[in-house]
Design an enzyme around this catalytic site. Structure first.
Site, mmCIF file in Angstrom:
data_model
loop_
_atom_site.group_PDB
_atom_site.id
_atom_site.type_symbol
_atom_site.label_atom_id
_atom_site.label_comp_id
_atom_site.label_asym_id
_atom_site.label_seq_id
_atom_site.Cartn_x
_atom_site.Cartn_y
_atom_site.Cartn_z
ATOM 1 N N SER A 143 87.260 -63.907 48.290
ATOM 2 C CA SER A 143 86.899 -63.921 49.710
ATOM 3 C C SER A 143 85.510 -63.301 49.903
ATOM 4 C CB SER A 143 87.969 -63.198 50.521
ATOM 5 O OG SER A 143 87.874 -63.524 51.886
ATOM 6 N N ASP A 238 92.501 -74.008 53.221
ATOM 7 C CA ASP A 238 92.044 -72.673 53.621
ATOM 8 C C ASP A 238 91.579 -72.707 55.071
ATOM 9 O OD1 ASP A 238 90.693 -70.178 53.887
ATOM 10 O OD2 ASP A 238 90.316 -70.150 51.730
ATOM 11 N N HIS A 270 94.163 -69.596 52.456
ATOM 12 C CA HIS A 270 93.336 -68.501 51.958
ATOM 13 C C HIS A 270 94.184 -67.570 51.096
ATOM 14 C CE1 HIS A 270 89.435 -66.716 52.123
ATOM 15 N NE2 HIS A 270 89.865 -65.557 52.585
#
Length: 486
Positions: A143, A238, A270
């Site tokens: 991330s 995502d 995600h």
């Protein structure tokens, strides 16, 4: 978008079945000799901490190192996120350094990337203390951490991100990057929503204000041919970092001729959480992909034999040529070696290179280029096309099938199975641009007729009798060239 970004604290430990947060790291500390809270740099009076997970046993040679950078939208997260993954890498002979960095909104950008760069310089400056190889350092992040390691791998001092934390005499370069669902183009998010949320708290961008800082903070704007190998892992569903972000970075790396692999994880939101079905590849398969990528790029070069003799042809491959063969398809893509190393004058530029012939390629040593571009494939496709078809190729057909790609550099299109093979087998760096359309050709090896397409460094042959992915093979250009060389 603002709300989603702010709650996007992603723990890599989703890849680790049975992990329960900090408890897993604590158990490692009891059994693996973890060194915690080492001050790696001091930035504006803030002592920056890392945890060191040494490799298992007592390695004789200096170990490769992996720097792990946690996620958390640049505003939260902690170095313990690496969890049990460090133990898996320790067992394979890697040292793992998991770092904390200054967080927003207390510390605005570029504090975060300055700290990560300083962590690499710390490792390199203390290589003898940690018993690591300073030339084999990889970076891995998820991330926001994926964003940081991508920027780390793509920028040098000229980008202005080195900061003043310490060790200015050391390089912050890394030799491999694993980016898991990291943002790559910050200007692609909705500007007003991004500014109100992450944009303002992290990057100081106000609604309606200049986005110059976001341009400078976007990894896609630093891609070049000198980039280290990238492994990009991304969920196709995502909702925080769209799949297009990873696709964009991958496409730019391939276009620049840099080694890159993109794994688009199906049914993954995600953090690879399932969305609409079981994810594919599975979490276990993703771990294997990560380990194999590290092994190929930083892990094995000092532990594997420096030469290998192939009994099938009686030829030995060594050093950089062996490493290139191992990391660029091996037997399936390059074939067996059919010559020893030799000096040969290039038909393309008239220069003399150290080369070695393989069944499907010729390796050229280019010491003037930094790794991994110090070994290149000869332009066998160009040479072969000019020799065989001096008046132009026979009747050919542009591939206008859905999804085909036009390469304006040569005016040729690639689609279908040939495009899939080009994309998954090195792209521009290994195959070069297409230099013909699709046509049929009688093979000089077996006398059969195949559908082919010429590229600068290879010729693709369609073999419908084989199941994918072996339905596309490279012509034996190395063997043909070796038989007819001057």
């Amino acid at each position: 978008m603002r709300k989603v970004l702010l709650i996007g604290v992603i723990l890599f430990t989703l890849l680790l079945p049975g992990h329960n947060g900090n408890a897993g790291a604590s158990s490692l500390a009891q059994t693996g000799g973890v060194k915690r809270d080492i001050t790696y740099c001091t930035a504006n009076g803030v002592a920056l901490k890392m945890d060191i997970y040494p490799p298992s046993g007592a390695p004789v040679r200096p170990a490769p190192a992996v720097l792990y950078v946690h996620g958390g939208s640049w505003i939260s997260g902690d170095k313990w996120e690496i969890g049990l993954a460090a133990g898996e890498l320790n067992a394979k002979g890697y040292l793992v350094a998991s770092v904390n960095y200054r967080l927003a909104p207390q510390h605005k950008w570029p504090a975060q990337i300055e700290d990560v760069k300083c962590a690499v310089r710390h490792l390199r400056a203390n290589a003898s203390t940690y018993n690591i190889d300073p030339n084999r350092i990889g970076a891995w992040g998820s991330s926001a951490g994926g964003h940081l390691v991508s920027l780390l791998g793509l920028t040098d001092k000229s980008a202005g991100f080195d900061g003043t934390g310490g060790y200015p005499e050391q390089s912050s370069s890394v030799q491999a990057v694993i980016d898991m669902f990291g943002p790559t183009d910050l200007t692609a998010f909705d500007p007003d929503e991004f500014a109100v949320g992450i944009g303002e708290s992290v990057f100081g961008v106000k609604p309606g204000g200049s986005t110059e800082v976001l341009v400078k903070a976007s990894p896609v704007n630093y891609v070049s041919a000198s980039a280290p190998p990238f492994l990009i892992l991304q969920g196709d569903k995502d909702r925080i970092v769209p799949a297009s972000q990873s696709q964009m970075l991958y496409d730019k790396l391939v276009a620049a001729g840099s080694p890159a692999t993109l794994v688009m994880v199906k049914n993954a939101d995600h953090g690879f959480t399932p969305s609409g079905g079981a994810i594919s590849p599975t979490l276990g398969e993703l771990r294997t992909i990560i380990h194999e990528f590290l092994d190929r790029n930083i892990g094995r070069s000092q532990t594997q034999p420096q030469s290998r003799t192939f009994s099938e042809t009686g030829k030995a491959v060594r050093g950089k040529f062996l490493r290139y063969w191992e990391t660029h398809g091996g037997l399936a893509q390059q074939g067996f070696p059919i010559s020893d190393e030799m000096q040969e004058k290039s038909d393309i530029d008239g220069k003399t290179y150290t080369v070695q012939y393989f069944e499907r390629a010729v390796f050229e040593l280019h010491p003037e280029n930094p790794p991994p571009n110090d070994v290149l494939l000869s332009l066998l496709g160009v040479t072969r096309l000019n020799q065989k078809y001096p008046g132009g190729v026979p009747a050919s057909t542009p591939d206008n099938s859905p999804g085909s790609v036009l390469f304006p550099q040569t005016g040729k299109r690639v689609g279908g199975a040939f495009l899939a093979y080009w994309t998954s087998h090195g792209g521009l760096a290994q195959q070069g641009y297409p230099i013909s359309d699709v046509f049929t050709e009688v093979s000089e090896v077996d006398g059969k007729t195949y559908t082919v397409q010429y590229f600068e460094r290879a010729v693709f042959e369609m073999h419908p009798e084989n199941a994918p992915p072996n339905n596309v093979l490279l012509s034996l250009l190395g063997s043909l060239r070796y038989k007819t060389r001057p």
